[in-house]
Design an enzyme around this catalytic site. Structure first.
Site, PDB file in Angstrom:
ATOM      1  N   LYS A 206      42.438 -12.111 -28.447  1.00  0.00           N
ATOM      2  CA  LYS A 206      42.288 -11.134 -27.378  1.00  0.00           C
ATOM      3  C   LYS A 206      42.421  -9.716 -27.937  1.00  0.00           C
ATOM      4  O   LYS A 206      42.999  -9.495 -29.003  1.00  0.00           O
ATOM      5  CB  LYS A 206      43.379 -11.346 -26.315  1.00  0.00           C
ATOM      6  CG  LYS A 206      43.305 -12.667 -25.566  1.00  0.00           C
ATOM      7  CD  LYS A 206      44.472 -12.786 -24.601  1.00  0.00           C
ATOM      8  CE  LYS A 206      44.461 -14.111 -23.850  1.00  0.00           C
ATOM      9  NZ  LYS A 206      43.375 -14.182 -22.867  1.00  0.00           N
ATOM     10  N   ARG A 280      43.197 -25.256 -20.296  1.00  0.00           N
ATOM     11  CA  ARG A 280      42.625 -26.533 -19.863  1.00  0.00           C
ATOM     12  C   ARG A 280      42.921 -27.641 -20.870  1.00  0.00           C
ATOM     13  O   ARG A 280      43.010 -28.819 -20.498  1.00  0.00           O
ATOM     14  CB  ARG A 280      41.126 -26.365 -19.642  1.00  0.00           C
ATOM     15  CG  ARG A 280      40.316 -26.046 -20.874  1.00  0.00           C
ATOM     16  CD  ARG A 280      38.979 -25.399 -20.568  1.00  0.00           C
ATOM     17  NE  ARG A 280      39.123 -24.024 -20.102  1.00  0.00           N
ATOM     18  CZ  ARG A 280      38.110 -23.218 -19.806  1.00  0.00           C
ATOM     19  NH1 ARG A 280      36.880 -23.656 -19.910  1.00  0.00           N
ATOM     20  NH2 ARG A 280      38.330 -21.986 -19.395  1.00  0.00           N
TER      21      ARG A 280
END
Length: 428
Positions: A206, A280
């Protein structure tokens, strides 16, 4: 002179106030007055804004006065009259014990999410949650942690893969609330929380500004833990298990890479095309566990996708399910609990929206944000691991769990939005 400011709700409009009509709370000699109208949804929003206004004025203690304060109006005020560290004090007008418990639970959820990453990591998160639930129901709680390489032995490859690069080992926490104390009692529900205590994005790293708030990436774990605490306080008498999938998503020479393939306990294979789509991967282990214990109801919560926030903003949480009846019941419950929740699309074919030539599926699409429909595609990935083709399963993408800066409704940081809806769903 009183050490608290009195706060009133009134339906009588005043034409002589020096305050603008749009001002949530009008200050006077007796204290603050919130003038409300006929639309209760608008009233609750104005009342919450009034709480923020009073906090911004530097007021740290109030007393709610009069007969017009029902429990939902008081709760709306409470959400607004909350600084980031929850230091403000409220004397309730009615329902004091219920509201005190709700505020304490919300404050605990917010505290967990707001803690800095040097204090919140997989083992400390597991310890704080275990201690809280044990204190709430000491005779009905048992706790098990699967830590580090034990995850490999137990087949929890998603959690281990995401967290193995950190010096702080990944873990799966299982808290079993079993009020009957019958070891053969059916598991009525499993709550699964994404517990990524810090998310660098891994090798799909990020930006600095995008990473700053990533202590909040365990917001799903805190929310479902808070929901179980609240449900127990409300008299939950069913066996419910809490599963927290905890890891730090960091980078070193052992970190998972783009192109890696994970083989899960059910033998599904997943190609990694984005190491920042890690939530996930860990939730898949929790969903497989829920199937192993034959849970009738499965609820997961996660700060999973920016796409959900783009879709519903920061005032709502997003709901995904292929169980239409259950989804509709949950939306009704959310409305009753005065928590904003919006259902986004999910169909069985979403399971195939992240194709891979090398594995059964990829964990995302190799484009920014997972491409169009990113939140639904992430839910579709989870659907691959949900038991019974998703019957009895709810996925909360909690876009409203954290605000990077204060606004007219919430202080900076965590909101705890969603814990009431999930608790009420357990209790229905």
């Amino acid at each position: 002179m009183s050490s608290t400011v009195s706060v009133f709700v009134s339906t009588k409009k005043t034409e002589q106030s020096a305050w603008k009509a749009s001002t949530p709370a009008v200050m006077g000699e007796q204290g603050a007055t919130i003038f409300i109208g006929d639309n209760e949804a608008d009233n609750l929003r104005k009342i919450q804004k009034a709480g923020r206004q009073l906090d911004n004025l530097g007021i740290n203690a109030v007393k709610l006065m009069g007969d017009d304060w029902d429990i939902e109006r008081q709760w709306a005020f409470s959400n607004g009259f909350t600084d980031t560290l929850t230091k403000n004090q409220i004397e309730w007008a009615s329902d004091a014990e219920t509201l005190r418990q709700m505020r304490d639970t919300a404050a605990w959820v917010r505290k967990l999410i707001n803690l800095p990453p040097n204090e919140i990591y997989p083992e400390s998160l597991a310890q704080m949650v275990s201690e809280k639930l044990t204190a709430v129901a000491p005779d009905a709680i048992t706790v098990r942690s699967i830590v580090g390489d034990e995850l490999i032995q137990d087949g929890r490859m998603g959690i281990h893969t995401v967290g193995r690069a950190s010096e702080r080992p990944p873990l799966m926490l299982v808290v079993d609330y079993n009020p009957s104390k019958n070891k053969d009692a059916e598991v009525e529900a499993v709550l699964i929380g994404k517990g990524i205590t810090f998310d660098s994005g891994g090798y799909s790293i990020k930006s600095s500004e995008g990473m700053l708030a990533m202590k909040c990436d365990m917001g799903g774990a805190a929310t479902v833990a808070g929901a179980l605490v609240h449900a127990i306080h409300q008299g939950l008498n069913k066996r419910v298990q809490l599963v927290l999938c905890c890891a730090e998503n960091l980078i070193d020479g052992s970190a998972y890479k783009l192109g890696d393939i994970i083989t899960y306990k059910d033998q599904q294979t997943v190609e990694i095309v984005n190491t920042d789509a890690e939530g996930r991967l860990v939730l898949a282990d929790g969903l497989l566990y829920a199937g192993e214990v034959n849970a009738k109801l499965i609820i997961d919560a996660a700060t999973l996708t920016g796409a959900a926030q783009v879709a519903v903003g920061t005032d709502y949480n997003a709901l995904f399910s292929v169980d239409d009846k259950l989804a509709q019941e949950t939306l009704t419950i959310a409305e009753q609990q005065r928590e904003l929740l919006w259902r986004l699309p999910l169909n069985q074919w979403h399971k195939d929206n992240c194709p891979s030539a090398f594995a059964d599926t990829a964990n995302s699409r190799p484009q920014k944000g997972g491409g169009s429909g990113g939140a639904s595609n992430a839910a579709g990935f989870l659907l691959r691991f949900a038991p019974n083709n998703g019957a009895g399963w709810l996925h909360f993408d909690i876009a409203g769990a954290y605000h990077g800066s204060a606004n007219g409704l919430w202080p900076t940081g965590a909101t705890a939005l969603g814990f009431r809806t999930i608790a009420a769903t357990l209790l229905k």
